[in-house]
Design a protein around this motif. Structure first.
Motif, short mmCIF file in Angstrom:
data_model
loop_
_atom_site.label_atom_id
_atom_site.label_comp_id
_atom_site.label_asym_id
_atom_site.label_seq_id
_atom_site.Cartn_x
_atom_site.Cartn_y
_atom_site.Cartn_z
N GLU A 1 2.79 -15.59 3.92
CA GLU A 1 2.58 -14.33 3.21
C GLU A 1 1.10 -14.15 2.88
O GLU A 1 0.43 -15.10 2.45
CB GLU A 1 3.40 -14.30 1.91
N VAL A 2 0.61 -12.94 3.09
CA VAL A 2 -0.78 -12.59 2.82
C VAL A 2 -0.82 -11.33 1.98
O VAL A 2 -0.03 -10.41 2.21
CB VAL A 2 -1.57 -12.35 4.13
N ILE A 3 -1.73 -11.29 0.99
CA ILE A 3 -1.93 -10.08 0.21
C ILE A 3 -3.40 -9.70 0.28
O ILE A 3 -4.28 -10.52 0.03
CB ILE A 3 -1.51 -10.26 -1.26
N VAL A 4 -3.65 -8.44 0.64
CA VAL A 4 -5.00 -7.88 0.66
C VAL A 4 -5.07 -6.77 -0.38
O VAL A 4 -4.19 -5.91 -0.44
CB VAL A 4 -5.35 -7.33 2.05
N HIS A 5 -6.10 -6.81 -1.20
CA HIS A 5 -6.36 -5.78 -2.23
C HIS A 5 -7.42 -4.84 -1.66
O HIS A 5 -8.50 -5.30 -1.28
CB HIS A 5 -6.85 -6.47 -3.50
N CYS A 6 -7.11 -3.56 -1.58
CA CYS A 6 -8.03 -2.64 -0.90
C CYS A 6 -7.95 -1.25 -1.49
O CYS A 6 -6.96 -0.88 -2.12
CB CYS A 6 -7.71 -2.58 0.59
N PRO A 7 -9.01 -0.44 -1.30
CA PRO A 7 -8.92 0.97 -1.67
C PRO A 7 -7.75 1.64 -0.93
O PRO A 7 -7.43 1.26 0.21
CB PRO A 7 -10.26 1.55 -1.21
#
Length: 554
Positions: free
Chosen positions: A504-510
């Motif tokens: 599992e991967v989480i990316v925080h982005c606009p």
């Protein structure tokens, strides 16, 4: 900071230069420069604090760990100083003890872990490592593994600096809803106190539900023999204390692991800041040094909320283990099934188990984890008829483990010899010790319905571990390359990798970058598959959700 360009032989190609400002030294050499240094965890956080991001690196100590393992010497000191001592024939110093977790501290503030190694000595160690890599059975794979592990170290350092977006006010509200008011003096919150009273009333005497020995004794006095207070064992008992006891244990774990004290210790300025450690287990899976980031309960995930105007792109690899098994075994039938983005277990069930998906899933996982009781042998026989090369691959890994031989992942990560394959190592890899038991309650992947255990270091037990190791370890190698490719794809975006565990991967982005990030994850997964396993029909699809709150992703 001493700096020198290296030639193809790993030796300096120009005179050594002394750079007063490490950040400026890196900044003046942009682009695809690959930096060779002793330890990413020591250097990169300080560069990040100065606003400098390194594109590529070679981590000497990470490489030494992999090479020692490949040579059957897992557990020997891995520091650059130890590698230098082995090279020069001197006494090998022990590795420094791991620094304890410091809640709220920034890795960039930590002091170096051991004595300085001069550049000329570090270069000598690096050159010797290049020779050792070239002497392995598959040098290209080992080079790729070292590069992937080094890239993982960069990702971990950047995730540590970014932190996971965290709303402390939401977390407090969740705790209040679950546990009730806190009483003065540090006593149990209201809901736990109520459940403790219910447990005691069910037994007819005062029982401490937070003390397993007290609970086991209470059941014995009631004429019921239990060996532990694990949920799977309690659920098999018909007694009025069971329901409140299970609820108490669940809430007690939340209070201890992610309660008010945890919130105070680990969340600062809207970010949860654990210390991710790449390659922290023998299989290559990551761990964290404090904070319990890899075991965040689903209910606590409500507090993981994106910043205003931003989103969380949460991506899960679909059925990663059987897809990896297809790639490493080169089984034509399983590769054909794994070449589709549809439900792999359903496809297997249609071919082998008359459409029974649950049976197919247990059979596939049983083949990977070594189920040898109940329907396990029958299921394994059915799989062997349909996917003979896949089952033979894990069978051979198990046989090699039983015979004490070294067992490797596809890229060359090596399982420790039998003497070092202890219960601790197996538990680190995520396999509970209780043989035949359901997966441990702390296991974050609820889809794993059954995982056989590993109760001792005898030959058969090690065979079960090595059977699993070739799949889990190869999956860990693939995810490292996934992270490296994704990190590169995000270079020109505001997006930041903030979380990773196993699949599992989480990316925080606009918000406006969310769809581009989701596409980058899909592309990175495909590229990682080609780099790791070569060109095969196997696909590695992700289930991707764009959400404001982590809890809404599943």
């Amino acid at each position: 900071m001493d700096v020198a360009p290296l030639g193809p032989d790993g030796l300096p190609a120009a005179p050594v230069r002394r750079e007063a400002d490490p950040a400026e030294a890196v900044r003046s050499r942009p682009g695809v420069t690959r930096w060779v240094w002793r330890s990413t965890s020591e250097v990169h956080p300080r560069l990040l604090a100065a606003g400098v991001r390194v594109a590529r690196c070679y981590d000497v100590e990470a490489a030494e760990t992999l090479l020692l393992g490949h040579e059957g010497r897992y557990g020997e000191p891995r520091s650059a100083a130890a590698a230098l001592a082995r090279l020069r024939g001197g006494p090998v110093p022990p590795d420094p003890p791991q620094r304890p977790a410091e809640p709220g501290a920034q890795p960039s503030l930590f002091e170096p872990r051991d004595a300085h190694v001069p550049l000329e000595d570090l270069v000598a160690v690096y050159a010797e490592q290049q020779r050792r890599i070239g002497a392995t059975a598959h040098p290209d794979r080992m080079r790729l593994l070292v590069a992937a592990e080094s890239a993982g170290m960069l990702v971990a350092a950047e995730m540590n600096r970014a932190g996971v977006p965290w709303r402390a006010d939401v977390h407090r509200a969740v705790l209040h809803d679950l546990l009730g008011e806190r009483y003065a003096g540090g006593g149990e919150p209201r809901r736990l106190a109520e459940l403790a009273d219910e447990v005691s009333a069910a037994f007819g005497r005062r029982v401490r539900p937070d003390l397993p020995a007290d609970v086991v004794k209470a059941f014995a006095q009631a004429g019921i023999k239990v060996s532990s207070t694990r949920r799977w064992e309690l659920e098999s008992i018909d007694h009025p204390a069971v329901e409140p006891l299970i609820e108490y244990k669940k809430l007690y774990r939340i209070r201890v692991a992610h309660g008010w004290s945890w919130l105070q210790d680990w969340v600062r300025d809207g970010r949860f800041r654990p210390e991710f450690l790449a390659g922290g287990t023998v299989t290559g899976r990551w761990v964290t040094n404090g904070g319990g980031a890899l075991q965040i309960p689903k209910v606590i995930r409500r507090a993981v909320v994106a910043d205003p105007g931003w989103r969380l792109v949460v991506a899960d690899a679909a059925q990663m283990e059987p897809r990896v098994l297809a790639a490493i075994s080169r089984d034509p039938g399983l590769m054909e099934v794994a070449g589709r983005e549809t439900d792999l277990y359903q496809s297997v069930s249609d071919r082998v188990f008359s459409g029974d998906r649950a049976q197919a899933k247990l059979a596939v996982l049983g083949a990977v984890y070594g189920q040898t009781s109940g329907d396990g042998l029958k299921n394994l026989a059915a799989l062997r008829r349909r996917f003979p090369k896949a089952v033979a691959y894990v069978d051979e890994a198990a046989r090699a483990g039983e015979e004490g031989r070294l067992v490797r992942t596809w890229l060359g990560r090596t399982c420790p010899p039998a003497a070092r394959a202890t219960e601790d190592a197996v538990e680190e890899a995520g396999i509970p010790v209780a043989a035949g038991a359901p997966v441990a309650e702390e296991e974050p992947d609820a889809t794993r319905q059954w995982v056989p255990g590993y109760a001792s270091t005898d030959a058969r037990a090690r065979g079960r571990f090595t059977r699993n190791f070739v799949v889990q370890g190869s999956a860990a190698d693939w995810t490292l390359l996934l992270l490296a490719a994704l990190r590169q794809a995000l270079t020109d975006m505001a997006a930041e990798l903030v979380f990773f565990q196993h699949d599992e991967v989480i990316v925080h982005c606009p918000e406006q970058e969310a769809q581009a990030v989701a596409a980058a994850i899909r592309d990175a997964a495909a590229l990682a598959g080609r780099l790791t396993f070569g060109r095969t029909p196997v696909r590695f699809p992700f289930t991707t959700a764009v959400v404001e709150c982590y809890a809404d992703a599943k």
